[in-house]
Design a protein around this motif. Structure first.
Motif, PDB file in Angstrom:
ATOM      1  N   GLY A 189      -6.432 -10.779  -0.342  1.00  8.73           N
ATOM      2  CA  GLY A 189      -5.361 -11.465  -0.934  1.00  8.73           C
ATOM      3  C   GLY A 189      -5.249 -12.559   0.478  1.00  8.73           C
ATOM      4  N   LEU A 230       1.774  -8.074  -1.355  1.00  8.94           N
ATOM      5  CA  LEU A 230       2.284  -6.850  -1.210  1.00  8.94           C
ATOM      6  C   LEU A 230       1.187  -5.885  -0.289  1.00  8.94           C
ATOM      7  CD1 LEU A 230       3.318  -5.988  -5.006  1.00  8.94           C
ATOM      8  CD2 LEU A 230       4.914  -6.417  -3.051  1.00  8.94           C
ATOM      9  N   SER A 231       1.667  -5.181   0.695  1.00  8.61           N
ATOM     10  CA  SER A 231       0.998  -4.369   1.546  1.00  8.61           C
ATOM     11  C   SER A 231       1.222  -3.052   1.557  1.00  8.61           C
ATOM     12  CB  SER A 231       0.992  -5.260   2.874  1.00  8.61           C
ATOM     13  OG  SER A 231       0.213  -4.039   3.586  1.00  8.61           O
ATOM     14  N   GLY A 232       0.181  -2.222   1.187  1.00  8.72           N
ATOM     15  CA  GLY A 232       0.517  -0.643   1.252  1.00  8.72           C
ATOM     16  C   GLY A 232       0.265  -0.284   2.952  1.00  8.72           C
ATOM     17  N   ASP A 250      -5.436  -2.343  -7.693  1.00  7.07           N
ATOM     18  CA  ASP A 250      -5.045  -0.852  -8.149  1.00  7.07           C
ATOM     19  C   ASP A 250      -4.254  -1.312  -9.430  1.00  7.07           C
ATOM     20  OD1 ASP A 250      -3.397   1.078  -8.241  1.00  7.07           O
ATOM     21  OD2 ASP A 250      -3.030   1.343  -6.261  1.00  7.07           O
ATOM     22  N   ASP A 276      -1.963  -8.442  -3.765  1.00  7.64           N
ATOM     23  CA  ASP A 276      -2.105  -7.419  -3.143  1.00  7.64           C
ATOM     24  C   ASP A 276      -2.876  -8.080  -1.607  1.00  7.64           C
ATOM     25  OD1 ASP A 276      -2.343  -4.884  -2.047  1.00  7.64           O
ATOM     26  OD2 ASP A 276      -4.375  -4.554  -3.407  1.00  7.64           O
ATOM     27  N   ALA A 282      -0.615   0.436  -9.660  1.00  9.46           N
ATOM     28  CA  ALA A 282       0.355  -0.497  -8.896  1.00  9.46           C
ATOM     29  C   ALA A 282       0.608  -1.914  -9.808  1.00  9.46           C
ATOM     30  CB  ALA A 282      -0.179  -0.871  -7.559  1.00  9.46           C
ATOM     31  N   ARG A 283      -0.557  -2.464 -10.248  1.00  8.87           N
ATOM     32  CA  ARG A 283      -0.207  -3.617 -11.080  1.00  8.87           C
ATOM     33  C   ARG A 283       0.467  -3.291 -12.255  1.00  8.87           C
ATOM     34  NH1 ARG A 283      -5.556  -4.374 -11.846  1.00  8.87           N
ATOM     35  NH2 ARG A 283      -5.946  -3.702 -13.795  1.00  8.87           N
ATOM     36  N   ASP A 338      -4.077  -7.779  -8.138  1.00 12.54           N
ATOM     37  CA  ASP A 338      -4.233  -6.331  -7.540  1.00 12.54           C
ATOM     38  C   ASP A 338      -5.353  -5.651  -8.110  1.00 12.54           C
ATOM     39  OD1 ASP A 338      -3.701  -3.916  -6.191  1.00 12.54           O
ATOM     40  OD2 ASP A 338      -1.360  -4.206  -6.317  1.00 12.54           O
ATOM     41  N   MET A 389      -7.820  -6.135  -1.135  1.00 13.45           N
ATOM     42  CA  MET A 389      -8.826  -6.138  -2.203  1.00 13.45           C
ATOM     43  C   MET A 389     -10.343  -6.171  -1.910  1.00 13.45           C
ATOM     44  SD  MET A 389      -6.551  -8.248  -5.224  1.00 13.45           S
ATOM     45  CE  MET A 389      -6.709  -9.718  -4.121  1.00 13.45           C
ATOM     46  N   LYS A 426       4.421  -2.043  -0.543  1.00 12.36           N
ATOM     47  CA  LYS A 426       4.312  -1.829  -1.734  1.00 12.36           C
ATOM     48  C   LYS A 426       5.445  -0.776  -2.029  1.00 12.36           C
ATOM     49  CE  LYS A 426      -0.402  -3.031  -3.410  1.00 12.36           C
ATOM     50  NZ  LYS A 426      -1.836  -2.313  -3.923  1.00 12.36           N
TER      51      LYS A 426
END
Length: 204
Positions: free
Chosen positions: A62, A81-83, A12, A54, A15-16, A10, A57, A104
């Motif tokens: 991903g 994982l998706s926002g 981020d 993620d 988040a990571r 990820d 990116m 996420k």
């Protein structure tokens, strides 16, 4: 004994780190990567575990990494994982073999459950592969004659039939059969057949 590794890929950092901290508190070994390229360059993909990946990116997404991993025949389960939570993206990811697709914002317990499921599947795959490799080495250590005899026994042929087809005595077949039981650690023709099926020598 090889322990599983959970990779978090990820860009981020917050988040990571958050996922890494939570999962490590649950007793899991974690390794973080800030890009798909770094993961490809540094990770030992032969080690069982899973990838928390993620979706969005820079440089390589991903989804693009998943395609590359499929091309490499990488067996590590992927948890996306998706926002954003796009349904179509989730469907495509799952069709290409992803283990799970989470937002996420999902509760940590949901992520933990997905990771445990993926890690369990990966460890089973790894242990199965190790078993087959061990059995293959044992089979490869047999003499050419023993390989002929074990195939006949596994197919359910009688000792005298095996002897006739190989041009050896029934007594010699019995001797080979006893040696094979010892070498393969089996006690019956059925177990010999199971052994050969596991390593692909005998069709199911």
């Amino acid at each position: 004994m090889t322990t599983p590794l959970v990779r978090i890929v990820d860009d981020d950092a917050d988040a990571r780190s958050s996922s890494s901290f939570f999962l490590s508190m649950m007793g899991l070994e974690i390794k973080e990567y800030d890009s798909a390229y770094r993961f490809l360059e540094e990770d030992d993909m032969n080690r069982p575990g899973c990838i928390i990946l993620d979706v969005r990116m820079p440089d390589m997404t991903g989804m693009e990494l998943q395609v590359k991993l499929n091309q490499k025949d990488c067996l590590l389960p992927i948890i996306f994982l998706s926002g954003h939570g796009e349904l179509d993206m989730a469907v495509h990811a799952l069709k290409r073999g992803a283990s799970d697709f989470l937002q996420k914002s999902a509760k940590p317990e949901r992520l933990l459950a997905a990771v445990k499921k993926a890690v369990t599947a990966s460890m089973e795959e790894y242990e199965s592969g190790n078993e087959i490799e061990t059995l293959r080495k044992i089979y490869d250590s047999l003499t050419p004659r023993e390989k002929e005899v074990v195939l006949g026994v596994a197919k359910g042929e009688l000792n005298k039939v095996i002897g006739y087809s190989l041009g050896i005595s029934e007594r010699t077949v019995k001797m080979h059969r006893a040696n094979l039981c010892s070498k393969l650690n089996v006690t019956s023709a059925v177990e010999m057949a199971t052994f050969l099926r596991k390593i692909g020598v005998l069709n199911a």
